[in-house]
Design a protein around this motif. Structure first.
Motif, PDB file in Angstrom:
ATOM      1  N   ALA A 137       0.833  -1.205   0.000  1.00 11.11           N
ATOM      2  CA  ALA A 137       0.000   0.000   0.000  1.00 11.11           C
ATOM      3  C   ALA A 137       0.868   1.257   0.000  1.00 11.11           C
ATOM      4  CB  ALA A 137      -0.935  -0.007   1.204  1.00 11.11           C
ATOM      5  N   ASP A 138       1.937   1.242   0.800  1.00 14.14           N
ATOM      6  CA  ASP A 138       2.856   2.387   0.839  1.00 14.14           C
ATOM      7  C   ASP A 138       3.543   2.585  -0.508  1.00 14.14           C
ATOM      8  OD1 ASP A 138       2.209   2.810   3.480  1.00 14.14           O
ATOM      9  OD2 ASP A 138       3.999   1.789   4.269  1.00 14.14           O
ATOM     10  N   ALA A 139       3.968   1.473  -1.133  1.00 14.23           N
ATOM     11  CA  ALA A 139       4.671   1.558  -2.412  1.00 14.23           C
ATOM     12  C   ALA A 139       3.750   2.061  -3.520  1.00 14.23           C
ATOM     13  CB  ALA A 139       5.256   0.196  -2.778  1.00 14.23           C
ATOM     14  N   LEU A 140       2.513   1.630  -3.512  1.00 19.87           N
ATOM     15  CA  LEU A 140       1.562   2.096  -4.526  1.00 19.87           C
ATOM     16  C   LEU A 140       1.246   3.582  -4.331  1.00 19.87           C
ATOM     17  CD1 LEU A 140      -0.859  -0.968  -4.734  1.00 19.87           C
ATOM     18  CD2 LEU A 140       0.758  -0.183  -6.491  1.00 19.87           C
ATOM     19  N   GLN A 141       1.159   4.019  -3.079  1.00 21.77           N
ATOM     20  CA  GLN A 141       0.954   5.441  -2.808  1.00 21.77           C
ATOM     21  C   GLN A 141       2.152   6.249  -3.297  1.00 21.77           C
ATOM     22  OE1 GLN A 141      -1.993   6.525  -1.583  1.00 21.77           O
ATOM     23  NE2 GLN A 141      -1.278   8.609  -2.012  1.00 21.77           N
TER      24      GLN A 141
ATOM     25  N   THR B  83       3.418  -1.178 -12.043  1.00 17.93           N
ATOM     26  CA  THR B  83       3.554  -2.508 -12.647  1.00 17.93           C
ATOM     27  C   THR B  83       4.512  -3.374 -11.828  1.00 17.93           C
ATOM     28  OG1 THR B  83       3.081  -1.714 -14.887  1.00 17.93           O
ATOM     29  CG2 THR B  83       4.326  -3.766 -14.702  1.00 17.93           C
ATOM     30  N   CYS B  84       5.635  -2.799 -11.427  1.00 22.19           N
ATOM     31  CA  CYS B  84       6.611  -3.554 -10.635  1.00 22.19           C
ATOM     32  C   CYS B  84       6.012  -3.996  -9.305  1.00 22.19           C
ATOM     33  CB  CYS B  84       7.861  -2.708 -10.393  1.00 22.19           C
ATOM     34  SG  CYS B  84       8.877  -2.409 -11.864  1.00 22.19           S
ATOM     35  N   VAL B  85       5.306  -3.099  -8.640  1.00 20.24           N
ATOM     36  CA  VAL B  85       4.736  -3.428  -7.331  1.00 20.24           C
ATOM     37  C   VAL B  85       3.636  -4.477  -7.463  1.00 20.24           C
ATOM     38  CG1 VAL B  85       3.499  -2.506  -5.329  1.00 20.24           C
ATOM     39  CG2 VAL B  85       5.377  -1.193  -6.349  1.00 20.24           C
ATOM     40  N   ARG B  86       2.810  -4.362  -8.492  1.00 15.89           N
ATOM     41  CA  ARG B  86       1.771  -5.386  -8.705  1.00 15.89           C
ATOM     42  C   ARG B  86       2.404  -6.754  -8.917  1.00 15.89           C
ATOM     43  NH1 ARG B  86      -0.813  -1.420 -11.988  1.00 15.89           N
ATOM     44  NH2 ARG B  86      -0.005  -2.451 -13.855  1.00 15.89           N
ATOM     45  N   ASN B  87       3.526  -6.790  -9.613  1.00 19.40           N
ATOM     46  CA  ASN B  87       4.175  -8.074  -9.850  1.00 19.40           C
ATOM     47  C   ASN B  87       4.879  -8.603  -8.606  1.00 19.40           C
ATOM     48  OD1 ASN B  87       3.323  -8.645 -12.439  1.00 19.40           O
ATOM     49  ND2 ASN B  87       5.035  -7.601 -13.424  1.00 19.40           N
ATOM     50  N   MET B  88       5.266  -7.719  -7.696  1.00 20.93           N
ATOM     51  CA  MET B  88       5.781  -8.208  -6.410  1.00 20.93           C
ATOM     52  C   MET B  88       4.712  -9.054  -5.717  1.00 20.93           C
ATOM     53  SD  MET B  88       7.613  -4.796  -4.899  1.00 20.93           S
ATOM     54  CE  MET B  88       8.782  -3.845  -5.873  1.00 20.93           C
ATOM     55  N   ARG B  89       3.474  -8.591  -5.758  1.00 23.33           N
ATOM     56  CA  ARG B  89       2.369  -9.355  -5.167  1.00 23.33           C
ATOM     57  C   ARG B  89       2.246 -10.726  -5.841  1.00 23.33           C
ATOM     58  NH1 ARG B  89      -3.467  -9.059  -3.324  1.00 23.33           N
ATOM     59  NH2 ARG B  89      -2.906  -7.182  -2.195  1.00 23.33           N
ATOM     60  N   ASN B  90       2.452 -10.789  -7.145  1.00 23.92           N
ATOM     61  CA  ASN B  90       2.321 -12.060  -7.877  1.00 23.92           C
ATOM     62  C   ASN B  90       3.323 -13.105  -7.402  1.00 23.92           C
ATOM     63  OD1 ASN B  90       0.298 -10.963  -9.431  1.00 23.92           O
ATOM     64  ND2 ASN B  90       1.667 -10.361 -11.092  1.00 23.92           N
ATOM     65  N   TRP B  91       4.438 -12.647  -6.838  1.00 22.64           N
ATOM     66  CA  TRP B  91       5.455 -13.597  -6.381  1.00 22.64           C
ATOM     67  C   TRP B  91       4.894 -14.529  -5.309  1.00 22.64           C
ATOM     68  CZ3 TRP B  91       9.285 -15.280  -8.847  1.00 22.64           C
ATOM     69  CH2 TRP B  91      10.442 -15.788  -8.261  1.00 22.64           C
ATOM     70  N   PHE B  92       3.975 -14.032  -4.491  1.00 16.23           N
ATOM     71  CA  PHE B  92       3.404 -14.850  -3.418  1.00 16.23           C
ATOM     72  C   PHE B  92       2.602 -16.020  -3.989  1.00 16.23           C
ATOM     73  CE2 PHE B  92       4.430 -10.895  -1.464  1.00 16.23           C
ATOM     74  CZ  PHE B  92       4.779 -11.193  -0.154  1.00 16.23           C
TER      75      PHE B  92
END
Length: 307
Positions: free
Chosen positions: A238-242, A263-272
């Motif tokens: 949330a902090d990174a997207l802000q 895009t990078c932050v959304r893909n960090m979530r995909n790693w999980f």
């Protein structure tokens, strides 16, 4: 892997599927290069393991030198006699073609550190040294190549991020947590194989050896840490997207940079989700079906490293 093992096991290892679930929105040629690099990384990891198991320090030292050289001059090594080195050079030439030379140099610096971390792991395993927990976690960030997979987020997004953006605390924390989850969950799923192989590099083994935990307690602690990592990432995300939204200052450059970071932050979530799926689908971790729980059935135990 010998040809018959490739035919029998390659698809079931799901190496390229893992990357396809992580680097979403990447152009096909970028995703293919990253997926091939990922497959190479697993093969390199197995060669490293076999050089330890079969007491081949000279072979490992030779491979270490060659990989350092290929990292700095991949085109010179495209036809190297060792297929592992040639394949590394091939993936590098493609990865280096997507972003500016400054990104290439950073990627190379990060991977030089990964190679040296593998050398420290080699020495620890040969000498039977179990690193203390905090020392192990610091080394694991390198052997799991945290910053390599994070660098590749930029290739998938099609833009090199400026240092002030990439090093911003909110972006870096989200990136670190996505990789910590992956590394620790990998340790959890690898624990049966690595205990069977008398290995020393695993978070669970460090907890047992240095913290006095039983196997069951170590597993529970690893599960707790993994769950805590997920919770912490949700806050960091949330902090990174802000932060990413704030980069859009109304200019074309600001808008593009903001989109790339999102895009990078959304893909960090995909790693999980990708990592969780991979560890339960890949044949690499299905030790209960192996004749020897310490050795995957597709690994070629011949002295490839001595060639």
């Amino acid at each position: 892997m010998p040809p018959d093992a490739v035919a029998e096991y390659a698809d079931g290892l799901c190496y390229t599927d893992l990357m396809a679930g992580y680097y979403l929105e990447a152009p096909d040629e970028v995703l293919q290069a990253i997926a091939d690099f990922s497959a190479w990384f697993f093969v390199w990891d197995d060669r490293h393991d076999r050089d330890i198991v079969h007491h081949r320090p000279a072979a490992w030292r030779r491979l270490r030198r060659r990989l350092h050289s290929a990292l700095d001059a991949p085109r010179v090594h495209l036809h190297h006699e060792d297929p592992l080195v040639a394949a590394f050079a091939d993936t590098l030439t493609r990865l280096y073609s997507f972003l500016p030379p400054t990104w290439n140099a950073r990627f190379a610096r990060h991977f030089h550190d990964v190679i040296e971390a593998y050398d420290r792991e080699f020495r620890n395993r040969v000498e039977g040294v179990v690193p203390p927990v905090q020392e192990y976690l610091a080394l694991r960030r390198l052997t799991f190549a945290h910053w390599i997979w994070t660098d590749l987020l930029e290739a998938a997004a099609g833009r090199e991020l400026p240092d002030p953006v990439r090093k911003h605390s909110s972006y870096r924390r989200a990136a670190l947590l996505s990789q910590e989850f992956a590394a620790w969950y990998n340790d959890l799923c690898s624990l049966p194989k690595e205990i069977a192989g008398d290995e020393v590099h695993n978070l669970g083994i460090s907890l047992i050896h240095h913290e006095g935990l039983t196997l069951e307690e170590a597993i529970r602690e690893m599960q707790r840490l993994v769950a805590k990592c997920v919770d912490a990432f949700l806050v960091a995300e949330a902090d990174a997207l802000q932060f990413a939204l704030g980069l859009d200052d109304g200019t074309a450059r600001g808008k593009e940079l903001s989109a790339a970071v999102r895009t990078c932050v959304r893909n960090m979530r995909n790693w999980f989700s990708a990592v969780y799926w991979f560890h339960h689908e890949s044949g690499r971790y299905q030790v209960d079906s192996w004749d020897d729980r310490s050795t995957p059935p597709y690994v070629n135990n011949e002295a490839a490293g001595e060639k």
